[in-house]
Scaffold this active site. Structure first.
Site, mmCIF file in Angstrom:
data_model
loop_
_atom_site.group_PDB
_atom_site.id
_atom_site.type_symbol
_atom_site.label_atom_id
_atom_site.label_comp_id
_atom_site.label_asym_id
_atom_site.label_seq_id
_atom_site.Cartn_x
_atom_site.Cartn_y
_atom_site.Cartn_z
ATOM 1 N N GLY A 105 60.081 5.150 18.055
ATOM 2 C CA GLY A 105 60.940 4.583 19.109
ATOM 3 C C GLY A 105 62.308 5.230 19.035
ATOM 4 C CG MET A 109 68.673 0.714 24.294
ATOM 5 S SD MET A 109 69.278 -0.703 25.198
ATOM 6 C CE MET A 109 68.158 -1.972 24.702
ATOM 7 C CB SER A 111 66.372 5.028 17.581
ATOM 8 O OG SER A 111 65.201 4.480 17.078
ATOM 9 N NE ARG A 186 55.776 -12.956 26.141
ATOM 10 C CZ ARG A 186 55.564 -14.077 25.474
ATOM 11 N NH1 ARG A 186 55.824 -14.142 24.192
ATOM 12 N NH2 ARG A 186 55.112 -15.147 26.079
ATOM 13 N NE ARG A 192 54.122 -14.674 19.339
ATOM 14 C CZ ARG A 192 55.304 -14.230 18.923
ATOM 15 N NH1 ARG A 192 56.266 -14.052 19.789
ATOM 16 N NH2 ARG A 192 55.511 -13.949 17.656
ATOM 17 C CB VAL A 223 62.409 -2.560 13.768
ATOM 18 C CG1 VAL A 223 63.484 -3.217 14.634
ATOM 19 C CG2 VAL A 223 63.003 -2.066 12.445
ATOM 20 C CG ASP A 253 66.059 -13.083 12.206
ATOM 21 O OD1 ASP A 253 66.348 -13.280 13.383
ATOM 22 O OD2 ASP A 253 65.086 -12.398 11.844
ATOM 23 N NE ARG A 256 70.613 -12.082 15.929
ATOM 24 C CZ ARG A 256 69.515 -11.778 16.595
ATOM 25 N NH1 ARG A 256 68.373 -12.378 16.306
ATOM 26 N NH2 ARG A 256 69.534 -10.879 17.565
ATOM 27 C CG HIS A 281 62.220 -11.252 14.011
ATOM 28 N ND1 HIS A 281 63.550 -11.525 13.822
ATOM 29 C CD2 HIS A 281 62.154 -10.576 15.181
ATOM 30 C CE1 HIS A 281 64.247 -11.029 14.821
ATOM 31 N NE2 HIS A 281 63.422 -10.451 15.666
HETATM 32 N N1 LIG Z 1 63.061 -7.284 14.090
HETATM 33 C C1 LIG Z 1 64.206 -7.413 14.696
HETATM 34 O O1 LIG Z 1 65.157 -7.996 14.162
HETATM 35 C C2 LIG Z 1 64.398 -6.889 16.076
HETATM 36 C C3 LIG Z 1 63.390 -6.237 16.712
HETATM 37 N N2 LIG Z 1 63.566 -5.716 17.970
HETATM 38 C C4 LIG Z 1 62.431 -5.017 18.541
HETATM 39 O O2 LIG Z 1 62.631 -3.612 18.366
HETATM 40 C C5 LIG Z 1 61.869 -2.905 19.333
HETATM 41 C C6 LIG Z 1 62.691 -1.780 19.931
HETATM 42 O O3 LIG Z 1 63.838 -2.274 20.565
HETATM 43 P P1 LIG Z 1 64.816 -1.294 21.386
HETATM 44 O O4 LIG Z 1 65.082 -0.056 20.641
HETATM 45 O O5 LIG Z 1 65.957 -2.122 21.854
HETATM 46 O O6 LIG Z 1 63.901 -1.009 22.633
HETATM 47 P P2 LIG Z 1 63.909 0.216 23.663
HETATM 48 O O7 LIG Z 1 63.175 -0.328 24.851
HETATM 49 O O8 LIG Z 1 65.256 0.776 23.838
HETATM 50 O O9 LIG Z 1 63.034 1.281 22.904
HETATM 51 C C7 LIG Z 1 61.771 0.953 22.508
HETATM 52 C C8 LIG Z 1 60.962 2.203 22.357
HETATM 53 O O10 LIG Z 1 59.653 1.758 22.126
HETATM 54 C C9 LIG Z 1 58.790 2.735 22.578
HETATM 55 N N3 LIG Z 1 57.503 2.257 23.071
HETATM 56 C C10 LIG Z 1 56.390 2.324 22.324
HETATM 57 N N4 LIG Z 1 55.351 1.894 23.020
HETATM 58 C C11 LIG Z 1 55.783 1.528 24.224
HETATM 59 C C12 LIG Z 1 55.132 1.015 25.375
HETATM 60 N N5 LIG Z 1 53.817 0.773 25.392
HETATM 61 N N6 LIG Z 1 55.895 0.756 26.454
HETATM 62 C C13 LIG Z 1 57.225 0.992 26.432
HETATM 63 N N7 LIG Z 1 57.880 1.491 25.357
HETATM 64 C C14 LIG Z 1 57.163 1.754 24.270
HETATM 65 C C15 LIG Z 1 59.533 3.550 23.599
HETATM 66 O O11 LIG Z 1 59.593 4.825 23.024
HETATM 67 P P3 LIG Z 1 58.474 5.910 23.202
HETATM 68 O O12 LIG Z 1 58.222 6.057 24.662
HETATM 69 O O13 LIG Z 1 59.130 7.053 22.601
HETATM 70 O O14 LIG Z 1 57.287 5.424 22.439
HETATM 71 C C16 LIG Z 1 60.930 3.013 23.617
HETATM 72 O O15 LIG Z 1 61.885 4.042 23.533
HETATM 73 C C17 LIG Z 1 61.382 -3.966 20.315
HETATM 74 O O16 LIG Z 1 60.050 -4.303 19.984
HETATM 75 C C18 LIG Z 1 62.280 -5.165 20.043
HETATM 76 O O17 LIG Z 1 61.663 -6.376 20.405
HETATM 77 C C19 LIG Z 1 64.762 -5.813 18.618
HETATM 78 C C20 LIG Z 1 65.819 -6.463 18.024
HETATM 79 C C21 LIG Z 1 65.709 -7.087 16.734
HETATM 80 O O1 LIG Z 2 63.062 -10.319 21.118
HETATM 81 C C1 LIG Z 2 63.691 -9.232 20.989
HETATM 82 O O2 LIG Z 2 63.299 -8.134 21.375
HETATM 83 C C2 LIG Z 2 65.016 -9.258 20.295
HETATM 84 C C3 LIG Z 2 64.945 -9.732 18.906
HETATM 85 O O3 LIG Z 2 63.955 -9.659 18.224
HETATM 86 C C4 LIG Z 2 66.160 -10.301 18.351
HETATM 87 O O4 LIG Z 2 67.220 -10.239 18.993
HETATM 88 O O5 LIG Z 2 66.097 -10.841 17.249
#
Ligand SMILES: NC(=O)C1=CN([C@@H]2O[C@H](COP(=O)(O)OP(=O)(O)OC[C@H]3O[C@@H](n4cnc5c(N)ncnc54)[C@H](OP(=O)(O)O)[C@@H]3O)[C@@H](O)[C@H]2O)C=CC1
Ligand SMILES: O=C([O-])CC(=O)C(=O)O
Length: 441
Positions: A105, A109, A111, A186, A192, A223, A253, A256, A281
């Site tokens: 990924g 954002m 990354s 999602r 889900r 992540v 978390d 936060r 999470h």
């Molecule tokens: N654990 C935590 O604390 C947190 C987790 N997250 C999670 O991190 C993940 C990434 O967030 P963020 O970087 O903001 O998201 P972005 O939407 O900016 O980037 C996500 C990347 O995931 C890739 N991707 C892989 N498979 C798919 C698909 N089937 N459809 C669309 N995109 C896909 C895309 O890259 P590519 O096309 O190169 O594959 C995309 O660039 C999310 O799952 C989010 O819920 C977010 C915040 C906190």
């Molecule tokens: O649900 C999301 O993609 C965002 C997330 O995990 C968080 O902010 O903790």
């Protein structure tokens, strides 16, 4: 297709006039990257491999000349073809061996914040050179090239190599760390269970790839959501890698929760310690105010409002992600990147005496009575070698126990829902209705 941008020496070392032995192997995939540059294309049979070897006494001229010579002599292009001997320069002599960090990924954002922190040296240290291996997809490939260009333009001395690709079997080769961020968000109307299945397949595939090509002791931080169950799927598909090496990110978390306690207590947040996030999470996560401390005292000694702790504080932490999306219009990216950096630093530096950190880890042999065979966030300590131990002296009361049981039930349900991806038979989805990601409200 996979492409390699060997940026290893492009930044600070381009100033150097002395080049030492360069020996490198360039496959046809390297060439396809080079063709994307403004350089003259090279015609080679598919899968051709070119090996360039330059003796140090051949390359005393300024680098621009060297690159041209290098190109004409060896059919190889510019700085992407050069590697440097770190032991040759005074400044880099004491540096450690370069480590490979794979990030999925990588055009997303999170990354976009994280990669620059990694490359700056603030995560692994000022004497730790790194190679970044960035995984994208067909849809994100151009963006990934843009990311590589920005990294190049940032002139990070510790960034020795950047490789971009869309095949995890190539990108994860020899990875020492794998930061698995990419996942499908999602969408409206998506169940889900559907998200678990789509993302689960991504993590099953990436687990297999890590198993096949990563360093046998690779540390993996998942992540992409739902990160606990994705981490479980990933580790089940990577039987050669110790299950202990897989983490689901719950550090955001934890951060936060510390912030909310600090705010309520009227102290700066560095005074809050021993913060555990238990479980998933998701909105069932349990921020543990029973064991946390403020200025060394128990939270209950400092914040006497039990109702606030049980209801308001807990909900605030559980729903922080959702509130942020409401305000900002997108999910937490910068603070998530910071928390990934924190999570890594907690594993590569010794945990301060008496403190601990939270991370989602495999539950085998846990002392808390939590169901085995889950990825569950728990309190851990590290001596800084990348490994961790669970903290033993934890107290529980009825409130905490009840909440932990709820998040545990949710994770067990998620696990049943992905049985087809963990090799445990036929999936059966009976997810609790109120189960949500922190970003969903
Ligand atoms: N654990 C935590 O604390 C947190 C987790 N997250 C999670 O991190 C993940 C990434 O967030 P963020 O970087 O903001 O998201 P972005 O939407 O900016 O980037 C996500 C990347 O995931 C890739 N991707 C892989 N498979 C798919 C698909 N089937 N459809 C669309 N995109 C896909 C895309 O890259 P590519 O096309 O190169 O594959 C995309 O660039 C999310 O799952 C989010 O819920 C977010 C915040 C906190
Ligand atoms: O649900 C999301 O993609 C965002 C997330 O995990 C968080 O902010 O903790």
């Amino acid at each position: 297709m996979a492409v390699v941008a060997e940026l290893s020496s492009s930044s600070s070392y381009i100033k150097s006039t002395r080049l030492h032995t360069s020996q490198l192997s360039i496959s046809s995939t390297h060439l396809s990257y080079l063709r994307r540059q403004t350089f003259r294309p090279v015609t080679r049979p598919r899968d051709a491999t070119i090996t360039c070897s330059v003796a140090s006494d051949q390359v005393q001229a300024p680098i621009a000349v060297q690159a041209a010579e290098f190109k004409s002599k060896n059919d190889c292009y510019g700085v992407f073809c050069l590697t440097y001997d770190l032991k040759a320069e005074e400044e880099t002599k004491s540096w450690k061996k370069t480590i490979n960090i794979a990030v999925s990924g990588a055009a997303g954002m999170i990354s976009n914040h994280l990669l620059f922190k990694l490359a700056s040296g603030e995560v692994f240290g000022a004497d730790q050179p790194i190679a970044l291996k960035l995984l994208g997809s067909e849809r994100s490939f151009e963006a990934l090239e843009g990311v590589a260009m920005e990294l190049e333009d940032s002139l990070f001395p510790l960034l020795r190599e950047v490789k971009i690709g869309i095949n995890p079997y190539e990108v994860f080769q020899d990875a020492d760390w794998a930061l698995l961020i990419g996942a499908k968000p999602r969408g409206p109307g998506m169940e889900r269970a559907g998200l678990l299945d789509i993302n689960g397949q991504i993590f099953a595939e990436q687990g297999k790839a890590l198993n096949a090509v990563a360093s046998p002791n690779v540390k993996v931080i998942v992540v992409g959501n739902p990160c606990n169950t994705n981490a479980l799927i990933c580790l089940k598909n990577a039987p050669k890698i110790p299950a202990k090496n897989f983490h689901a990110l719950t550090r955001l978390d934890e951060n936060r929760a510390k912030c909310q306690l600090a705010l309520k207590a009227g102290v700066f947040y560095d005074k809050v310690s021993n913060m555990t996030i238990w479980g998933n999470h998701s909105t069932t996560q349990v921020p543990d105010f029973l064991n946390a401390r403020i200025n060394g005292s128990t939270v209950k000694e400092v914040i006497k409002d039990q109702k606030w702790l049980e209801a308001e504080f807990t909900e605030k932490v559980q729903q922080r992600g959702g509130l942020l999306i409401k305000k900002w219009g997108r999910s937490s990216a910068a603070s998530t990147a910071v928390s990934i950096a924190d999570a890594i630093k907690s594993l590569v530096t010794p945990t301060p005496e008496g403190d601990w950190f939270s991370t989602g880890v495999y539950t085998t042999g846990n002392p808390y009575g939590i169901a085995e065979d889950l990825v569950f966030s728990m309190p851990c300590r590290s001596n800084g070698d990348g490994d961790y131990e669970l903290v033993k002296d934890i107290i529980f009361d009825d409130y905490l126990q009840k909440r932990i049981t709820k998040t545990e039930a949710e994770l067990l349900a998620e696990k049943r829902c992905v049985a087809h991806l963990t090799g445990e038979g036929v999936a059966f989805c009976d997810l609790p209705e109120d189960t949500m990601l922190p970003g969903e409200m």
